[in-house]
Design an enzyme around this catalytic site. Structure first.
Site, PDB file in Angstrom:
ATOM      1  N   GLU A  87       0.803  -1.229   0.000  1.00  0.00           N
ATOM      2  CA  GLU A  87       0.000   0.000   0.000  1.00  0.00           C
ATOM      3  C   GLU A  87       0.831   1.272   0.000  1.00  0.00           C
ATOM      4  O   GLU A  87       0.797   2.038   0.972  1.00  0.00           O
ATOM      5  CB  GLU A  87      -0.874   0.032   1.254  1.00  0.00           C
ATOM      6  CG  GLU A  87      -1.827  -1.105   1.365  1.00  0.00           C
ATOM      7  CD  GLU A  87      -2.575  -1.073   2.690  1.00  0.00           C
ATOM      8  OE1 GLU A  87      -3.752  -1.411   2.677  1.00  0.00           O
ATOM      9  OE2 GLU A  87      -1.980  -0.708   3.715  1.00  0.00           O
ATOM     10  N   TYR A  92       4.939  17.930  11.883  1.00  0.00           N
ATOM     11  CA  TYR A  92       6.113  17.057  12.083  1.00  0.00           C
ATOM     12  C   TYR A  92       7.449  17.775  11.952  1.00  0.00           C
ATOM     13  O   TYR A  92       8.483  17.113  11.882  1.00  0.00           O
ATOM     14  CB  TYR A  92       6.163  15.935  11.014  1.00  0.00           C
ATOM     15  CG  TYR A  92       4.881  15.307  10.598  1.00  0.00           C
ATOM     16  CD1 TYR A  92       4.143  14.527  11.486  1.00  0.00           C
ATOM     17  CD2 TYR A  92       4.433  15.415   9.289  1.00  0.00           C
ATOM     18  CE1 TYR A  92       2.979  13.897  11.069  1.00  0.00           C
ATOM     19  CE2 TYR A  92       3.267  14.778   8.872  1.00  0.00           C
ATOM     20  CZ  TYR A  92       2.546  14.030   9.774  1.00  0.00           C
ATOM     21  OH  TYR A  92       1.406  13.418   9.365  1.00  0.00           O
ATOM     22  N   ARG A 114       2.605   7.832   0.019  1.00  0.00           N
ATOM     23  CA  ARG A 114       3.568   8.914  -0.160  1.00  0.00           C
ATOM     24  C   ARG A 114       4.449   8.715  -1.396  1.00  0.00           C
ATOM     25  O   ARG A 114       4.677   9.635  -2.178  1.00  0.00           O
ATOM     26  CB  ARG A 114       4.458   8.983   1.088  1.00  0.00           C
ATOM     27  CG  ARG A 114       5.417  10.159   1.115  1.00  0.00           C
ATOM     28  CD  ARG A 114       6.422  10.011   2.266  1.00  0.00           C
ATOM     29  NE  ARG A 114       5.784   9.716   3.533  1.00  0.00           N
ATOM     30  CZ  ARG A 114       5.292  10.632   4.369  1.00  0.00           C
ATOM     31  NH1 ARG A 114       5.413  11.905   4.086  1.00  0.00           N
ATOM     32  NH2 ARG A 114       4.716  10.275   5.498  1.00  0.00           N
ATOM     33  N   CYS A 117      -2.161  32.941  10.969  1.00  0.00           N
ATOM     34  CA  CYS A 117      -1.890  33.538  12.272  1.00  0.00           C
ATOM     35  C   CYS A 117      -1.386  32.506  13.268  1.00  0.00           C
ATOM     36  O   CYS A 117      -2.050  32.212  14.267  1.00  0.00           O
ATOM     37  CB  CYS A 117      -3.140  34.228  12.779  1.00  0.00           C
ATOM     38  SG  CYS A 117      -3.605  35.556  11.689  1.00  0.00           S
TER      39      CYS A 117
HETATM   40  C1  LIG Z   1      -0.935   5.747   5.590  1.00  0.00           C
HETATM   41  C2  LIG Z   1      -1.072   4.330   5.276  1.00  0.00           C
HETATM   42  C3  LIG Z   1      -0.456   3.802   4.154  1.00  0.00           C
HETATM   43  C4  LIG Z   1       0.443   4.606   3.246  1.00  0.00           C
HETATM   44  O1  LIG Z   1       1.570   5.053   3.885  1.00  0.00           O
HETATM   45  P1  LIG Z   1       2.700   5.839   3.057  1.00  0.00           P
HETATM   46  O2  LIG Z   1       3.723   6.163   4.071  1.00  0.00           O
HETATM   47  O3  LIG Z   1       2.042   7.057   2.517  1.00  0.00           O
HETATM   48  O4  LIG Z   1       3.184   4.933   1.997  1.00  0.00           O
HETATM   49  C5  LIG Z   1      -0.669   2.478   3.865  1.00  0.00           C
HETATM   50  N1  LIG Z   1      -1.456   1.715   4.645  1.00  0.00           N
HETATM   51  C6  LIG Z   1      -2.075   2.207   5.737  1.00  0.00           C
HETATM   52  C7  LIG Z   1      -2.941   1.336   6.535  1.00  0.00           C
HETATM   53  C8  LIG Z   1      -1.893   3.516   6.096  1.00  0.00           C
HETATM   54  O5  LIG Z   1      -2.492   3.986   7.187  1.00  0.00           O
END
Ligand SMILES: *Cc1c(COP(=O)(O)O)cnc(C)c1O
Length: 433
Positions: free
Chosen positions: A291, A335, A294, A362
């Site tokens: 998944e 962050y 980013r 602000c």
């Molecule tokens: C945020 C998230 C991702 C993606 O994370 P990246 O750092 O953007 O690759 C994948 N799986 C789950 C469950 C997430 O919460």
């Protein structure tokens, strides 16, 4: 010269991305402006997709973690590239469905899904829910019953892997609001419980150890732990876990010092571990899901701002204000994130002074780049902040009633307006009196 090789300069000394002059775009669509390199987004998706084909016999699927950047056009691109998506809210699911995304390739995450969100998922026949608590599991079971259906469920597991990243984006350890821990048996118990629910089909387990990770080993370690757990569940509970979702979290280049792993390497390394571990444990290779969020969109996006007031406080700091800020990019205030930038209208300008680029909100923490080495900026310059494709637009707000910027996708010298700029009317749309 620039941190990303999809950015170059033309003979007017302007920055160019996707064959489009960024000054031209800033002039036409005004600033702040999000610009996405469509080919780069597609290339990133393909890199993961091809890696699953090359290293794991196509026995898996890439899910774009759409919380990184969610709008109709992004789901259309993911659809065209033949990958799946994960969503974490009813709103993301709604957007994906409206974009014509195939529900059978949508996975639904989140640590506190509501009744309405679960019902929408079930009625839309999504692929799978990733259950995060017992309350939620019971609710999925009940709503499935009400709809005379059996729902596929995976479980979010905390493998106990400590990834080196900011504590707000580390999620694999036991002290996390997400998931069920292995080390105190929660994970085992929930599967034992789920197995007897009438309207639940246990199809898999999932982990996501954090974000902006630059190492291979945490992913390999998580894979090993997950296979061991799969084996235990199979041997002791007779539950055959067929799908293994290893989450996202692959790091990208924000500043020159960042050295991301080439994306397919993650899948290559993890595939090797899975094959070894499954062989050792005598279990079938699972269907694998990855998944990335980013790393699909982050390095494909830039934000263009116009420089406004400049304030030099002698012996203290020089502040350069831009016409956006934490409303369009809250990552510094969240962050203390770092960025790199260049000047779109003077592409060859040399970095010669250290300044702090701040927004117009602000809040003193409304900063885009703190103590950044940049060319000498002048009022009216177009500042191009790199690597803003992920978690910028999707985390944007209307703080101070500032309109969210437009988003343009560029490719082959042409631009497409994917999201228009908000207007003042949009801001009062839901105000009733
Ligand atoms: C945020 C998230 C991702 C993606 O994370 P990246 O750092 O953007 O690759 C994948 N799986 C789950 C469950 C997430 O919460």
């Amino acid at each position: 010269m620039f941190i990303h090789d999809n950015i170059s300069a033309n003979d007017k000394n302007h920055l160019v991305m996707g064959g489009c002059d960024l000054c031209y775009l800033a002039d036409k669509y005004k600033t702040p402006l999000y610009v996405m390199d469509e080919e780069k987004v597609r290339d990133n998706m393909r890199a993961y997709k091809n890696a699953i084909e090359d290293y794991y016999n196509s026995n898996g699927m890439v899910l774009y973690a759409s919380k990184a950047l969610s709008n109709l056009y992004m789901y259309k691109i993911a659809k065209e590239e033949g990958i799946g998506v994960d969503v974490v809210s009813g709103g993301e699911l709604y957007t994906a469905l409206k974009a014509g995304f195939d529900a059978s390739k949508i996975y639904f995450h989140g640590n506190n899904k509501t009744y309405d969100e679960i019902e929408l998922g079930i009625k839309s026949k999504i692929a799978c829910f990733v259950a995060d608590s017992i309350n939620e599991l019971d609710m999925i079971d009940r709503i499935s019953g009400e709809n005379n259906t059996v729902t596929n469920v995976m479980f979010r597991i905390k493998p106990g892997v400590d990834a080196h990243t900011h504590e707000f984006i580390a999620t694999g350890q036991i002290d996390s609001k997400f998931g069920f821990a292995i080390e105190n048996n929660e994970a085992y118990e929930i599967i034992k419980y789920a197995k007897n629910l009438k309207n639940i089909m246990v199809v898999g387990i999932h982990c996501h150890i954090g974000s902006q990770i630059f190492e291979l080993e945490p992913f390999c370690e998580a894979a090993r732990i997950m296979i061991k757990f799969m084996t235990k569940v199979k041997n002791e509970l007779g539950v055959n876990i067929k799908r293994l979702n290893l989450g996202g979290g692959f790091g990208i280049k924000y500043v020159k010092e960042d050295t991301p792993v080439v994306y397919p390497k993650y899948i290559e390394a993890v595939s090797k571990v899975l094959k070894e571990e499954c062989e050792k444990e005598g279990v079938d290779l699972p269907y694998v899901l990855m998944e990335p969020g980013r790393s699909v969109v982050g390095d494909a996006g830039v934000t263009l701002y116009t420089v406004g007031s400049i304030k030099e406080i002698k012996d203290v700091r020089k502040y350069v204000s831009v016409d956006g800020g934490m409303g369009d990019n809250p990552r510094y205030i969240l962050y203390e994130a770092e960025y790199d930038a260049a000047v779109a209208n003077r592409a060859d300008a040399k970095e010669e002074e250290v300044v702090t680029v701040c927004g117009k909100c602000c809040e003193s923490g409304d900063i885009i780049m703190k103590d950044a080495k940049l060319p000498k900026l002048k009022s009216g310059d177009i500042l191009c902040v790199m690597s803003t494709g992920a978690y910028n637009y999707s985390m944007s707000s209307n703080y101070n009633r500032i309109c969210r910027p437009a988003m343009v996708f560029v490719s082959g010298g042409k631009e497409k307006l994917a999201v228009k700029r908000e207007t003042y009317e949009d801001l009062i749309r839901n105000d009733l009196m």
